[in-house]
Scaffold this active site. Structure first.
Site, short mmCIF file in Angstrom:
data_model
loop_
_atom_site.label_atom_id
_atom_site.label_comp_id
_atom_site.label_asym_id
_atom_site.label_seq_id
_atom_site.Cartn_x
_atom_site.Cartn_y
_atom_site.Cartn_z
N GLU A 22 18.59 67.77 30.74
CA GLU A 22 19.35 67.94 29.50
C GLU A 22 18.43 68.00 28.28
O GLU A 22 18.76 68.64 27.27
CB GLU A 22 20.36 66.80 29.33
CG GLU A 22 21.39 66.70 30.46
CD GLU A 22 22.20 67.97 30.64
OE1 GLU A 22 22.28 68.77 29.69
OE2 GLU A 22 22.73 68.18 31.75
N HIS A 25 17.72 71.59 27.43
CA HIS A 25 18.77 72.22 26.63
C HIS A 25 18.73 71.72 25.19
O HIS A 25 18.83 72.50 24.24
CB HIS A 25 20.15 71.90 27.22
CG HIS A 25 20.38 72.46 28.59
ND1 HIS A 25 20.09 73.77 28.92
CD2 HIS A 25 20.91 71.90 29.72
CE1 HIS A 25 20.42 73.98 30.18
NE2 HIS A 25 20.91 72.87 30.68
#
Length: 429
Positions: A22, A25
């Protein structure tokens, strides 16, 4: 106690893997000016969270998966604003619900900070960054395993089989005496001795056992074997024989391959950067083939979960299963080095799996967003070439029914694997 500690450590390793994914991202979204209101590890009710800047970071109740919420992941319906009344049709309802969910974190001033407003190539980078982070972590983990610790086996001969008897690599022959009429092993016939150091085989120099034992599988005929003995080079002549041996590619089963009849000392030998690269390639190839075969393994998994059928070493394993294997590794009564190597390699394999799964070109995976952005870029180029108006962003909300179907199938398969891991766990023994 060590078993429980191993489970906890591997679970923490998986949590870090998710957060690392994550982070890819998050970092790229922020780099391109996209507002990210949430960064969460896990799913369900929030256990802990803290806001830093404009982003809330936290942990959820169910420690599986995670997400970052980016503003404007889905574009509004052409000519209309967010917050439209939900239509009654089942698929249209899903589409409108997805748009409404995308609007929940929207705030004034976000008009130019939304995901869908970024150029397609930027969106591709944002969505590909997560899987790429998993690949980077897999390389780092394998690098630690292979370059800092190494692989068992050196180029020094530990023992030579007198005849063609089964013996484990690095162990002792299955029998100390050869039965009458047993043929001499190729190594014994060539005059190889314990303490010799292999320098080359068939004119090809070797200095790492892992590469040597793989290349020797394809050797045929009579070839020169150069060894170092007592500080001097000695040239021997060896004739490998074809026999049935365990596969070396990590798959279950056996294969026909060349056999020499000796084993090396089991000291750990550090590997090169090139070897790490080849191993990553092998991991990606094997994992990709395993993912492609998953749909056909549903009956097999059902039998393993509910009918007690034997699980093979190549059986799919869930997060529950790999965490239990992590506990079994740490609790195993063996030297620390092989346990640490297995632990690192297993976590690297998890990251390679996450890398490939998330690149599947289907919603809700990252690959679905990548394909949509790529198609949008192509569609806009075609419109320009034809002198037509810009068709605008691809409306991923219309793919939400597909995302729900794919998501349900994925969850169903995952539950089946978890049940197999609970009722019929894969064991290292």
């Amino acid at each position: 106690m060590l078993y429980v500690l191993g489970i906890v450590l591997f679970a923490l390793g998986i949590a870090f893997t998710v957060a690392w994914h994550e982070l890819g991202h998050f970092a790229t979204a922020r780099r391109f000016g996209i507002r990210v209101p949430e960064f969460m590890v896990g799913w369900g009710r929030t256990l802990f969270s803290r806001k830093a800047g404009e982003t809330e970071f936290g942990f959820k109740l169910i420690p599986i998966g995670g997400y970052v919420r980016m503003v404007g992941m889905l574009p509004p319906k052409p000519g209309e604003r967010y917050g439209r009344t939900r239509k009654s049709g089942p698929f249209q309802g899903l589409i409108e619900s997805a748009r409404a969910e995308s609007e929940l974190q929207w705030e004034p001033g976000d008009e130019n900070r939304q995901f869908y407003t970024r150029a397609p190539w930027k969106r591709i980078i944002v969505m590909a960054a997560g899987p790429v982070m998993n690949l980077i972590l897999a390389v780092v983990l394998l690098g630690l395993s292979l370059m800092a610790i190494g692989t068992p086996g050196t180029m020094t001969v530990a023992w030579v089989a007198k005849c063609m008897l089964a013996a484990p690599v690095g162990g002792e022959p299955a029998a100390s005496e050869c039965p009458p009429g047993a043929p001499a092993s190729p190594a014994a016939a060539a005059g190889l001795r314990p303490g010799d150091t292999i320098l080359s085989l068939g004119g090809v120099p070797h200095d790492h056992w892992e590469t040597f034992r793989r290349s020797v599988r394809s050797v045929g005929g009579t070839v020169p074997l150069i060894v170092e003995r007592g500080g001097h080079e000695v040239t021997l002549t060896i004739s490998p024989v074809q026999t049935t041996l365990p596969r070396l590619d990590g798959e279950a089963g056996t294969e026909r391959a060349a056999f020499l009849g000796f084993a090396p000392t089991t000291d750990y030998q550090r590997q090169s950067v090139g070897f790490v690269g080849s191993e990553i390639g092998r991991y990606v190839t094997r994992t990709g083939a395993a993912l492609a075969a998953l749909p056909g393994r549903v009956p097999e998994l059902f039998g393993q979960a509910f009918l007690g059928r034997e699980r093979g070493l190549d059986s799919p394993v869930s997060v529950v299963g790999v965490s239990r294997l992590g506990g079994e590794i740490l609790g195993h009564d063996s030297p620390l080095k092989p346990r640490l190597v297995f632990f690192l390699n297993l976590l690297a394999a998890v990251n390679v799996s996450m890398f490939l799964i998330n690149l599947l070109p289907l919603p809700p995976f990252d690959g679905g967003h990548i394909m949509a952005a790529a198609w949008e870029s192509v569609r806009r180029r075609l419109a320009r070439w034809r002198g037509r108006a810009d068709p605008g962003p691809v409306d991923l909300a219309k793919l939400m029914p597909v995302a729900y179907v794919v998501g349900m199938l994925f969850i169903g398969y995952s539950v089946l694997v978890v049940l197999a891991d609970v009722f019929n766990p894969l064991r290292l023994s």
